[in-house]
Design an enzyme around this catalytic site. Structure first.
Site, PDB file in Angstrom:
ATOM      1  N   GLU A  70      -5.114 -53.274 -87.096  1.00 33.96           N
ATOM      2  CA  GLU A  70      -3.954 -53.268 -88.311  1.00 33.96           C
ATOM      3  C   GLU A  70      -3.897 -54.615 -88.888  1.00 33.96           C
ATOM      4  O   GLU A  70      -3.165 -54.851 -89.895  1.00 33.96           O
ATOM      5  CB  GLU A  70      -2.974 -52.469 -87.947  1.00 33.96           C
ATOM      6  CG  GLU A  70      -1.746 -53.316 -87.243  1.00 33.96           C
ATOM      7  CD  GLU A  70      -2.160 -53.508 -85.752  1.00 33.96           C
ATOM      8  OE1 GLU A  70      -3.098 -53.246 -85.319  1.00 33.96           O
ATOM      9  OE2 GLU A  70      -1.223 -53.966 -85.193  1.00 33.96           O
ATOM     10  N   HIS A 111      -5.888 -56.492 -82.503  1.00 34.65           N
ATOM     11  CA  HIS A 111      -5.059 -55.616 -83.528  1.00 34.65           C
ATOM     12  C   HIS A 111      -6.096 -55.190 -84.829  1.00 34.65           C
ATOM     13  O   HIS A 111      -5.845 -56.134 -85.733  1.00 34.65           O
ATOM     14  CB  HIS A 111      -3.656 -56.549 -84.087  1.00 34.65           C
ATOM     15  CG  HIS A 111      -2.641 -56.584 -83.035  1.00 34.65           C
ATOM     16  ND1 HIS A 111      -1.733 -55.604 -82.917  1.00 34.65           N
ATOM     17  CD2 HIS A 111      -2.444 -57.560 -82.031  1.00 34.65           C
ATOM     18  CE1 HIS A 111      -0.633 -56.143 -81.955  1.00 34.65           C
ATOM     19  NE2 HIS A 111      -1.350 -57.224 -81.433  1.00 34.65           N
ATOM     20  N   CYS A 154      -2.682 -53.096 -78.221  1.00 31.06           N
ATOM     21  CA  CYS A 154      -1.859 -54.262 -77.614  1.00 31.06           C
ATOM     22  C   CYS A 154      -1.030 -53.623 -76.752  1.00 31.06           C
ATOM     23  O   CYS A 154      -1.311 -53.125 -75.607  1.00 31.06           O
ATOM     24  CB  CYS A 154      -1.417 -55.103 -78.753  1.00 31.06           C
ATOM     25  SG  CYS A 154      -0.897 -56.809 -77.910  1.00 31.06           S
TER      26      CYS A 154
END
Lengths: 973, 267
Positions: B223, B221, B95
């Site tokens: 994660e 993302h 990002c």
């Protein structure tokens, strides 16, 4: 000399077109104008380093932008920049980049944005566009035709630098030995300047001024201006909550102590060892137990007045400000979730109201306010890296002049830090007063008053503030991720309303006094008067108490993190509040007088129930069309455009977000897992039904509290680990009738909180949400926001695997309604659709609801419920439709046995509290029914193999149609 | 000894904790370090095998997302950083990190010419921040993406639109440096259609790599979609598992990225 750098977005290749241009072209198309818009980002500075390539490289992207290109091929140029003193965040970053690149002087950089417009537009059209893109309170705009632009050699460079002329300002004495009429004038208009102008309202009543007069008579001297300003801040409604503290009718200890605080005390006592509260009402936020290792904290603030004038600035300042309440809890809690809430007028309508009798200063239109506040929380929350999954938007046109903007932050803090309880802090005598964060300017001085004179063109600074989330993020990270655990400070609090006067004043209550040197406070620009520095509300600041041996280490560490920290004084035990300026003592007051010297003002109330006869009208002929109309109601329809703009899964903690099911229905509750190592989740929700106030504020308050509890419980929160926050936004709180409504509301939530055993842990009030202005004929207009009590809930779910979303999961599942339905359409969305207020407003059957929630908590632990939705606005009809949309599944429903012979329209849309609709998979039906055998639990149908919602075979609507009506009203925002 | 991860923090980066957690969950050791500490002691980079610039809002996206932070690195840390990348190391920018890597020119770095800025990651075409779940079609030889064909993970950005000129785009495509594209739920190309392609990125590009594949710049993302409980359809998945009496898998698509990083250094 001013240097100007212009960064032009390329537009030769259509696939390169700037998204920001496309957005503006879209706005213009909406006004029937076809135009091509290009954007030029402008940087202006007296620092010649802006011309260097290290700078231009860092503010332009060579792939999409050209630096100092020839500007041509347009019909109009519109430039929007900030007025002097207004926070310019991009400008700050640009200034930092100049320093980083080794610029040899420290002249600031300022930004503006130039729009080059090609299209058939008249000057008036461009003026309209300028009005929609800028706010004259904080921004300047300049419009030039192509010919003017060329003839004048471009837009010209403007340096919006603040220049104050009171270079040698000191503290002035104020004469209080004056007649009462003059004292009253002083309270209303403020201290007189040498030239006879007044400094703006102090908000001190004659009663208060008399007390101040008597105090200084005793001290044997005249007060200084800074002393009067300090007392005005400290004794303000905003800080002391005088209406809640004052004796009211027979309630001698005031509403706050007698109802809100007492509810919590009694509940804590009753629960004994099962008490979940750790820190209530004493700190910047309230804290409850999360698990063995952590507390969770919560605080909800309002930022109503600022948001009416500058919606973006008001909202961003609000959210970033309430983050600081979290940082200022105990030794410093880490912000882990944000909440938001808006009460607004219909954004599709236009209102012709003005602030002045000559009708030259129009109020902001509801769509401008809505877009502004949504964008403000977006910028503040997203840039701070805090997820914002939880919120609401409620519409009522009486919020037109005073929108309500709620912002909240949930924090996480270890129960023990360095061997001490994490929630405990104390400023000790001898500790240094350290100010951390942004510098001090004239921002927000007399923030509540917004005098139009002060904001005229040429005004050197502004009362309107804009938050700077990145400055705050830097010290926020430093505090909660590094410094806190080093044990370098004894106490920390935020600088909010009243600035230093309030933060230092409050912390010094613990040590017993303070002595501060205002010359040491870092300023944004020279020339401020001492009283201005002391009460300035410049944002992004914290105040710490630091043992002297730690100050150097602490300041050096913050510097490494790009944060400024400065010693400005010392906490003492002298019993005095002392301030020095240029070597002279300009304030020296008794701490006791400062904090407890304000006289009591007994209040008297009256109460008349509102409402009208229950209306009589024929049964609707077309139920399908009626349900579709109901789904388009602003209080029921989707507000997806808000939720998607708010980062709701940063920190990787989102479990149940704002959108549920394939159909992306917005739920009333959210679940977040703030600690990776723990299965526990934080459940948040809220409830409010402002329109019920038209009939009975007690019902309004209790229904909201019930909704807040019920939505959290429905999502799986443990009913026994649930706490509440109250936000009371009232109107005309100087009228006995409004105070009577207030008393009834507060009494109502006291009783219900007691009955549920759910304690209040924090709260905030805002008592005068009235718009006083003029219509277009210059006739005075007063529009009062409906008395609004927002209850927010925060709870814990023991294992996120036990969470329950509102989306049905499988065909064949059985649908039940829990909780009885009554003829209670008074104040409902349904009656409002028909133009009625009615009389039968919902209240809460506390005993039945409490039993239901206890059973439900058990059922949630056993995972027997597949989906659940609390019934709120729009009753069973809206709730069933939302379930069908969320699951994108048909439902066959029969409500014949639900409420005797109640007519179907009332059965569908009555907003009786205490109800939850659930679906249960067939193998769990037996266990489910057993768990709910002591409460109202009625089987009403099943999830069907169809694509329709079918109710009683009278209402049959395709899911696709429901979906469309639910999402249509606000989809273009 | 296992490989060590350095996750950068500071100035508004904000996903450092969950990013480090992802690596640690996959068995790697690592630290979060403030960029100023790394600038003060650049030799620190020698202690690490993996560098992660996580998501966030460095400098509030002021002056263009990732621009100011990239400039800070260029001015103060460029030499040690290029040396790091030249070693047998892995680098990921997620990002805001992706925007920073693009502005630094660590991607696409044709012919290993690190430092040339030829790709912009700019304002979403609808000029709105978008936080939503997307589907990705992955086609890359990058060590970060071994065995990964698709991912269901979220985006959360206001400036995620990859833009480049046609020449850069064909090179990127021909070199196999387009690591992931936005697609529809059924795997068909998004073809720029909102919300499947959430930002209007050219050729639906969601992630790119340098020519070695060791530097990955990804807008979505991973994660935030590494565990099943983080998924947007977690409620349905856990309900299905309960009905069928099966165990709910703990891991979701995003974890593969971090597992691959760990696997790379185990070989």
């Amino acid at each position: 000399m001013a240097f100007r750098i212009e960064i032009l977005a390329q537009n030769e290749d259509i696939s390169f077109k700037d998204g920001r241009s496309i957005e503006i072209e879209h706005i213009l198309r909406g006004q029937g104008i076809s135009a091509d818009v290009r954007i030029v980002d402008v940087y202006t500075s007296e620092n010649d380093a802006v011309k260097a390539s290290f700078f231009t490289d860092s503010v332009a992207n060579p792939v999409t932008q050209n630096i100092n290109a020839r500007l041509d091929d347009f019909d109009w140029a519109l430039e929007i920049g900030f007025l002097p003193g207004v926070t310019d965040n991009v400008g700050h970053t640009a200034s930092e980049l100049l320093a980083l690149g080794g610029a040899t002087n420290d002249n600031e950089c300022y930004t503006s944005r130039l729009y080059l417009i090609k299209g058939d537009m008249k000057r008036a059209d461009v003026e309209n566009l300028a009005a929609s893109l800028s706010n004259t309170l904080i921004q300047r705009n300049v419009i030039k035709s192509y010919d003017e632009f060329k003839a004048q050699g471009g837009m010209g460079a403007v340096i919006p630098k603040v220049q104050l002329d009171n270079q040698n300002a000191g503290a002035d004495e104020v004469d209080l030995d004056i007649p009462d009429a003059m004292l009253e004038k002083l309270g209303k208009e403020g201290i007189a300047n040498a030239d006879g102008t007044r400094r703006g309202p102090l908000g001190l009543s004659l009663l208060y001024l008399k007390a101040i007069q008597a105090y200084f008579k005793k001290e044997g001297r005249k007060p200084t201006d800074i002393e009067i300003e300090t007392l005005a801040q400290t004794w303000s409604e905003h800080c002391k909550h005088t209406i809640f503290a004052s004796p009211i009718d027979e309630v001698k200890d005031g509403l706050y102590k007698h109802y809100i605080k007492r509810a919590t005390m009694e509940i804590r006592e009753e629960r004994g060892d099962d008490d979940i509260c750790v820190s209530v009402f004493s700190d910047n936020a309230g804290g409850i137990i999360f698990d063995d290792n952590y507390l969770i904290t919560d605080k909800v603030e309002t930022h109503n007045s600022p948001s009416a004038l500058d919606p973006f600035g008001g909202a961003i300042t609000g959210i970033v400000g309430v983050n600081r309440d979290c940082l200022g809890f105990g030794q410093g809690a880490k912000p882990v979730i944000n909440r938001y809430g808006y009460c607004l007028a219909d954004p599709r309508k236009a209102f012709r109201y003005f602030r002045d009798a000559k009708a030259t200063m129009p109020i902001l239109q509801p769509d401008t306010i809505m877009k502004g506040v949504v964008a403000g929380v977006e910028a503040g929350g997203n840039q701070s890296g805090i997820p914002t999954p939880q919120g609401f938007t409620v519409f009522d046109d009486r919020y037109v002049g005073k929108p309500l903007v709620f912002v909240g932050t949930i924090g996480l803090i270890p129960r023990e830090i360095n061997g001490k309880p994490g929630h405990v802090k104390k400023a000790n005598p001898g500790d240094k007063i350290v100010m951390l964060g942004g510098r001090v300017g004239r921002d927000g001085i007399h923030g509540a008053t917004f005098s139009s004179v002060a904001l005229d063109e040429g005004s050197p600074a502004t009362a309107v503030q804009i938050g700077d989330p990145i400055t705050q993020k830097k010290f926020s990270d430093a505090i909660v991720k590094e410094v806190r655990d080093m044990g370098l400070y004894s106490a920390i609090t935020d600088n909010g309303a009243g600035g230093l006067s309030s933060s230092v004043g409050e912390m010094a209550e613990q040590s017993g006094g303070f002595c501060l040197d205002l010359d040491l406070v870092p300023l944004k620009y020279p020339g401020m008067s001492p009283w201005e520095i002391w009460i300035s509300e410049s944002q992004e600041r914290m105040t710490l108490a630091v043992p002297p041996e730690n100050t150097d280490k602490l300041i050096a560490f913050f510097a490494k993190r790009g944060c400024e920290a400065t010693v400005i004084g010392e906490y003492t035990d002298s019993g005095r509040a002392q301030i020095n300026w240029h070597g002279e003592t300009i304030m020296d007051m008794d701490m006791d007088f400062l904090h407890d010297g304000l006289p009591e003002t007994p209040l008297v109330t009256s109460f008349t129930r509102g409402g009208e006869q229950e209306p009589e009208f024929p049964e609707p002929a077309d139920y399908s069309a009626l349900l579709c109309n109901m789904l388009e109601r602003l209080n029921i329809c989707s507000k997806e455009f808000i939720g998607t703009q708010y980062d709701h899964n940063v920190q990787g903690s989102a479990v149940l977000g704002p959108f549920q099911g394939k159909g992306r229905v917005m739920g009333d509750a959210s679940i977040t897992r703030p600690v990776f190592d723990s299965l526990k989740g934080v459940v948040l929700s809220q409830g409010l039904f402002p329109r019920y106030s038209d009939i009975d504020t007690g019902s309004m308050a209790r229904s909201g509290l019930d909704m807040a509890v019920r939505s959290a419980v429905a999502a799986g929160a443990d009913f026994f680990q649930l706490a509440l926050l109250d936000n009371i936004c009232w109107c005309s709180s100087d009228e006995p009738e409004r105070l009577g409504q207030l008393k009834r509301a507060v009494e109502g939530i006291y009783n219900l909180a007691r009955d549920y055993g759910t304690p209040f842990i924090s709260g905030k009030d805002s008592m005068f949400n009235d718009f006083k202005g003029y219509d277009e004929n210059g006739e005075p207009v007063k529009i009062s926001a409906p008395p609004t009590l927002l209850t927010s809930s925060i709870g814990v779910i023991p294992d996120v695997m036990e969470s329950i979303s509102l989306a049905p999961k499988a065909v064949g599942d059985v649908v039940y309604v829990l909780g009885a339905t009554h003829d209670e359409c008074g104040g409902s969305e349904y009656y409002d659709l028909l133009g009625y207020t009615g009389n039968n407003v919902p209240d809460v059957d506390a005993e039945k609801a409490r039993l239901l929630y206890k059973c439900y908590t058990k059922a949630a632990r056993k995972r027997v419920i597949a989906s659940a939705i609390p019934v709120g606005y729009g009753g069973l009809g809206a709730a069933l439709a939302k379930m069908a949309i969320a699951g994108q599944m048909g439902m066959d429903i029969n409500l014949a046995d639900v409420a005797g012979d109640l007519r179907l329209d009332k059965l569908l849309f009555s907003e009786t509290t205490g109800r939850i609709i659930v679906t249960v998979s067939p193998p769990r039906v037996k266990a489910f029914e057993k768990l709910f055998n002591r409460v109202y639990c009625k089987r009403i149908g099943h999830i069907a193999y169809t694509e329709k919602l079918n109710i009683n075979n009278v209402l049959k609507v395709d899911i696709a149609a429901l979906d469309e009506h639910y999402k249509k009203p606000l989809k273009d925002y | 000894m296992s490989a060590r991860v350095l996750v950068i923090a500071g100035y508004g980066l904000n996903c450092e904790e969950e990013t480090l957690h992802a690596f640690k969950y996959c068995g790697l050791q690592g630290d979060i370090r403030h960029i100023n500490d790394v600038i003060e002691a650049p030799q620190l980079l020698n202690e690490y095998n993996i560098l992660a610039i996580p998501g966030g809002f460095s400098y509030g996206d002021d002056t263009g997302s990732g621009n100011a932070f990239a400039q800070k690195i260029k001015l103060a840390l460029w030499q040690p950083l290029t040396e790091f990348v030249a070693r047998d190391t892995l680098t990921i920018g997620i990002c805001n990190g992706c925007q920073i890597l693009s502005n630094l020119g660590l991607v696409p770095a044709f012919d290993r010419q690190y430092g040339q800025r030829v790709i912009a990651v700019t304002h979403n075409i609808n000029a709105r921040y978008q936080c939503r779940w997307v589907d990705l079609k992955v086609d890359s030889a990058s060590p970060w993406l071994v065995g990964v064909e698709s991912m269901h993970i979220p985006v959360a950005h206001g400036e995620g639109r990859f833009i480049m000129d046609a020449g850069v785009h064909s090179l990127l495509r021909d070199n196999g440096q387009i690591a992931a594209r936005y697609c529809k739920g059924n795997g068909n190309p998004a073809n720029g259609e909102f919300p499947y392609n959430p930002n209007g990125a050219m050729d639906d590009i969601a992630a790119i790599t340098d020519q070695t594949g060791k530097v990955l710049a990804i807008m979505p993302h991973p994660e935030r979609g590494m565990f099943t409980w983080q998924r947007d359809d977690f409620d349905v998945l856990k309900d299905t598992a309960q009905r069928e009496g099966t165990d709910l898998p703990e891991n979701a698509d995003g974890i593969r990225v971090f597992q691959n990083a760990a696997a790379y250094f185990q070989e």
